[in-house]
Each structure stands twice: as C-alpha cells, then as structure tokens.
Design an enzyme around this catalytic site. Sequence first.
Site, mmCIF file in Angstrom:
data_model
loop_
_atom_site.group_PDB
_atom_site.id
_atom_site.type_symbol
_atom_site.label_atom_id
_atom_site.label_comp_id
_atom_site.label_asym_id
_atom_site.label_seq_id
_atom_site.Cartn_x
_atom_site.Cartn_y
_atom_site.Cartn_z
ATOM 1 N N SER A 128 37.243 29.491 34.758
ATOM 2 C CA SER A 128 37.305 30.359 33.975
ATOM 3 C C SER A 128 38.253 30.156 32.873
ATOM 4 C CB SER A 128 37.408 31.599 34.237
ATOM 5 O OG SER A 128 37.502 31.678 32.542
ATOM 6 N N TYR A 141 42.735 39.010 37.176
ATOM 7 C CA TYR A 141 41.110 38.383 36.944
ATOM 8 C C TYR A 141 42.151 37.099 36.613
ATOM 9 C CZ TYR A 141 37.407 36.283 34.821
ATOM 10 O OH TYR A 141 36.158 35.537 35.570
#
Length: 280
Positions: A128, A141
């Site tokens: 990401s 995350y």
Amino acid sequence: MLLLALGAALLLAGGGRCLARRLLFLLPRRARRALPAEGKAVLITGCDKGFGHALAKRLHAKGFTVFAGCLLMDENGDGARELKNMKSDRMKVLQMDVCSDQEVAQAVDFVKRTLKEPEEGRVVNITSMLGRMASPSRSCYCISKFGVAAFSDCLRQEMYRWGVRVILVEPSNFVAATGILTADSIDKQADALWRGASDTVQEDYGREYFTRHVALMKSFINSGLKDMSLVLNDITDALTSPSPNNRYNPMETYWWVRLQVVTHLPTAIADWLYIPGAAL
C-alpha cells in the site's frame, strides 16, 4: 504555481526524476510488449474477493494456469465457488490460510506436483502507499505494510543472482472497489479492541473519543477508487513485461504527489503540510 513549487521542492529533495516519470505517466501510454502467458502459471493468495479474486479471473482469461488460494474454499465461500464453477483445467482453487504454515505448505506441495520445475519466476507482493508513509490511527495497518515492503526489498536484492524478479505494487485507497471494510467488521473489531483495552487506556482516551474514531472508520467504507483497473493493470504488467518495474504506484496523482512529499522532504515539513497541529 503550486505544481511548479512542488516540482522545485521535489527536485531539490532528489525527486526530480520521479516527478518527470510521473508527468510522463499522465500522458496516454502505448501498450507495452508482453511475454506470452501460455505455459505459465501463477499462484495468487487472497482470491476470495478483492484484488486476488479479480486478478485470478483476469490472468486466467489471458492464458495463465491459475492456482487460486482461498481462505474459505473449505467453507464453500462465494469467491472460491465462483472460481471453481468456471470448470477450467487452468483454474485450480486451493484452500489456503496464509496464517497457517500447514495450509501454505500443502498448497506449495500441490503446485510442485502439478507443474514441472520452473527455471525462474517472479514474486509480486501487494502492499500500500501506507507501506511508505504513516497515517494517524492506522499504526497497525502501516506496520504490516512497512514490513512487507522491507521484506520485498530485501528479497529482491537476494534473488538477483538467481534471476528471480521481486516486484512491489503499492496502491492507494481502493476500499470501495475491494469491499475490504464493512460496517459489521468495523464494529466487531472495535468491540474487541475496547474490551481488550486496560482500564487506564479506557479512562485516558474515553468512550466518546473511541466512538468518534469508529464512526470515522465507517466513513471510509465507500471511499477511494471504485475501479480496480489501475491495480490489475500494474500487476499484469509486473508479471508479463520483459522489463517490469521494481515498484508500481497505482494511485491518483494527488496521492502520488503526497507520497513523494512524505518520502523525499524533511519529516518536519511533510508533517506540517498534512498533520493538523504539526509545527515546523
């Protein structure tokens, strides 16, 4: 003026070449030459839904033999069932929980028994943009994505001698496209987090603060791009291009610019630009 100022800042920070490449990226691109897919196989994890599911179908359509690892195959999950119903010799659906060493080993053994020993291959990992830039309230995350990015960079350097390319794809926000967040899943995780917090943490933060952030997470359910094409195109290029990039950034220009600011400019300046209350 803003773009010129940003371009100058990135140039001073050593990002001039990156900016030039991105500006060229915004221009219409001719399709790159692709290696033939016939006789090639790919193992994909997370094929129950999202990127993995869509990629399994796309690569199968291109002629790959696809080993689609699904968390819920043994439970007759919707994604696994859809792939199995294709009834194709080139679509092989496997039970695979990537957190289970046993299931991963069984899947790898199945692939080895099915295929001839490959001479070389490619590893494509999906992280990401938050694998290179931090974001408030997303520490867990970000940590996981930073870890995958670091592992991929190390593995890439280690695999050069064997001719194995290791490629990283770093998407921006595709929550709406993948359905990775649901109100129910957020509520369940929030409940577990609150119940697992110590009395001191609950008292310091307060239920009101916690509830406000749960509501904020729910506001992201339909956020981001609704079309997976940017990600699927880059993964396909990473697998089929004779000369793939080491990194792909499928994202809107705004997020690409922000990523360059955060990774190239001094930390104090990047925080000052994007984090409320940050001071130079």
